[in-house]
Design an enzyme around this catalytic site. Sequence first.
Site, PDB file in Angstrom:
ATOM      1  N   ASN A 170      20.458   1.815  -8.234  1.00  0.00           N
ATOM      2  CA  ASN A 170      19.704   0.572  -8.076  1.00  0.00           C
ATOM      3  C   ASN A 170      20.651  -0.568  -7.734  1.00  0.00           C
ATOM      4  O   ASN A 170      21.840  -0.498  -8.041  1.00  0.00           O
ATOM      5  CB  ASN A 170      18.950   0.232  -9.365  1.00  0.00           C
ATOM      6  CG  ASN A 170      17.592  -0.385  -9.083  1.00  0.00           C
ATOM      7  OD1 ASN A 170      16.742   0.256  -8.494  1.00  0.00           O
ATOM      8  ND2 ASN A 170      17.402  -1.622  -9.475  1.00  0.00           N
ATOM      9  N   CYS A 216     -22.542   4.266   5.719  1.00  0.00           N
ATOM     10  CA  CYS A 216     -23.682   4.107   4.796  1.00  0.00           C
ATOM     11  C   CYS A 216     -23.841   2.650   4.346  1.00  0.00           C
ATOM     12  O   CYS A 216     -24.773   2.329   3.608  1.00  0.00           O
ATOM     13  CB  CYS A 216     -23.501   5.011   3.576  1.00  0.00           C
ATOM     14  SG  CYS A 216     -22.314   4.387   2.373  1.00  0.00           S
ATOM     15  N   CYS A 270     -18.398   1.418   5.316  1.00  0.00           N
ATOM     16  CA  CYS A 270     -18.715   2.811   5.633  1.00  0.00           C
ATOM     17  C   CYS A 270     -19.981   2.867   6.490  1.00  0.00           C
ATOM     18  O   CYS A 270     -20.748   1.894   6.542  1.00  0.00           O
ATOM     19  CB  CYS A 270     -18.946   3.543   4.317  1.00  0.00           C
ATOM     20  SG  CYS A 270     -19.355   5.267   4.455  1.00  0.00           S
ATOM     21  N   HIS A 308       0.685   5.911  -7.951  1.00  0.00           N
ATOM     22  CA  HIS A 308      -0.166   4.742  -7.694  1.00  0.00           C
ATOM     23  C   HIS A 308      -1.036   4.892  -6.453  1.00  0.00           C
ATOM     24  O   HIS A 308      -1.546   3.908  -5.943  1.00  0.00           O
ATOM     25  CB  HIS A 308       0.710   3.480  -7.611  1.00  0.00           C
ATOM     26  CG  HIS A 308       1.394   3.163  -8.913  1.00  0.00           C
ATOM     27  ND1 HIS A 308       2.537   2.402  -9.010  1.00  0.00           N
ATOM     28  CD2 HIS A 308       1.080   3.520 -10.183  1.00  0.00           C
ATOM     29  CE1 HIS A 308       2.900   2.299 -10.290  1.00  0.00           C
ATOM     30  NE2 HIS A 308       2.032   2.973 -11.019  1.00  0.00           N
ATOM     31  N   PHE A 321       8.741  -5.729  -4.934  1.00  0.00           N
ATOM     32  CA  PHE A 321       8.135  -6.847  -5.653  1.00  0.00           C
ATOM     33  C   PHE A 321       9.187  -7.721  -6.325  1.00  0.00           C
ATOM     34  O   PHE A 321       9.157  -8.939  -6.239  1.00  0.00           O
ATOM     35  CB  PHE A 321       7.161  -6.337  -6.721  1.00  0.00           C
ATOM     36  CG  PHE A 321       5.784  -5.986  -6.182  1.00  0.00           C
ATOM     37  CD1 PHE A 321       5.444  -6.218  -4.863  1.00  0.00           C
ATOM     38  CD2 PHE A 321       4.829  -5.423  -7.024  1.00  0.00           C
ATOM     39  CE1 PHE A 321       4.183  -5.902  -4.375  1.00  0.00           C
ATOM     40  CE2 PHE A 321       3.564  -5.104  -6.548  1.00  0.00           C
ATOM     41  CZ  PHE A 321       3.233  -5.335  -5.224  1.00  0.00           C
TER      42      PHE A 321
END
Length: 224
Positions: free
Chosen positions: A201, A140, A138, A109, A34
């Site tokens: 990083n 249903c 679904c 997450h 991101f």
Amino acid sequence: MQKIEVLRRWLEEGERIVFFGGAGVSTESGIPDFRGVDGLYRQRFAHPPEEILSIGFYREKVLFPDALPNVAHRKLAEWERAGKQLTIITQNIDGLHQRAGSRSVLELHGSVHRNYCQNCGKRYGIEVVLESTGVPRCDCGGAIRPDVVLYGESLDCEVLGRAAAAIGAADLLIVGGTSLVVYPAAGLIDLYTGDRLAIINREGLSARADLTLRGSIGEVFSSL
Ligand code: NAD
């Protein structure tokens, strides 16, 4: 001693290791992060991604069903197979750690590979999203949604508790490929009480680290 040597020694000596990772772990598998240099937030959209997270955007920009684990995912899985007590805590939703063979993975997450009907709870794989147009339905008639945590939603308490316990008990904590700005996930590293906190990083390294390796996760893991 070179930083990479220090990390290698810590890994050898570590008895309860935690790797805490973010989107940067998967950029070298072709999945954009991101906030990194090529991240989704740096691309030109009329609105920020939080506002435009539609099903079409999700399919096109979030799902990467053909992405393969990179060297970081593979090495972590290798160390676990070799008998290291290693817990991976990931903010990622791409399932690449499991695909590489890691078993002790806590997904803060959720995962794009798990989907469920909001009406009857029936579970589905990623195919249901890939093979449908519009919102998948679904049997249903209910809408199927991914088992991922959206902005504003709560994290799974059990997963969060297990992640907190693993970090609290860790003698080595390696943090990689995360901007550490998404809470409550980022706050977990404050629970680490040891003196072997390594951060890998490309940018924005934390002052709290005992060892900082600035660079690509892939390159660092290749030399471990
Ligand atoms: P982020 O995008 O906020 O930050 C990623 C960080 O990793 C940046 O600091 C960047 O410089 C660094 N980075 C990128 N590639 C790297 C590399 N190859 N080597 C070293 N560093 C690298 O990501 P975040 O902190 O994980 O937070 C974003 C949220 O977005 C997370 O909650 C995550 O769930 C979600 N996300 C997940 C994926 C995925 O599942 N692969 C992808 C994008 C976003």
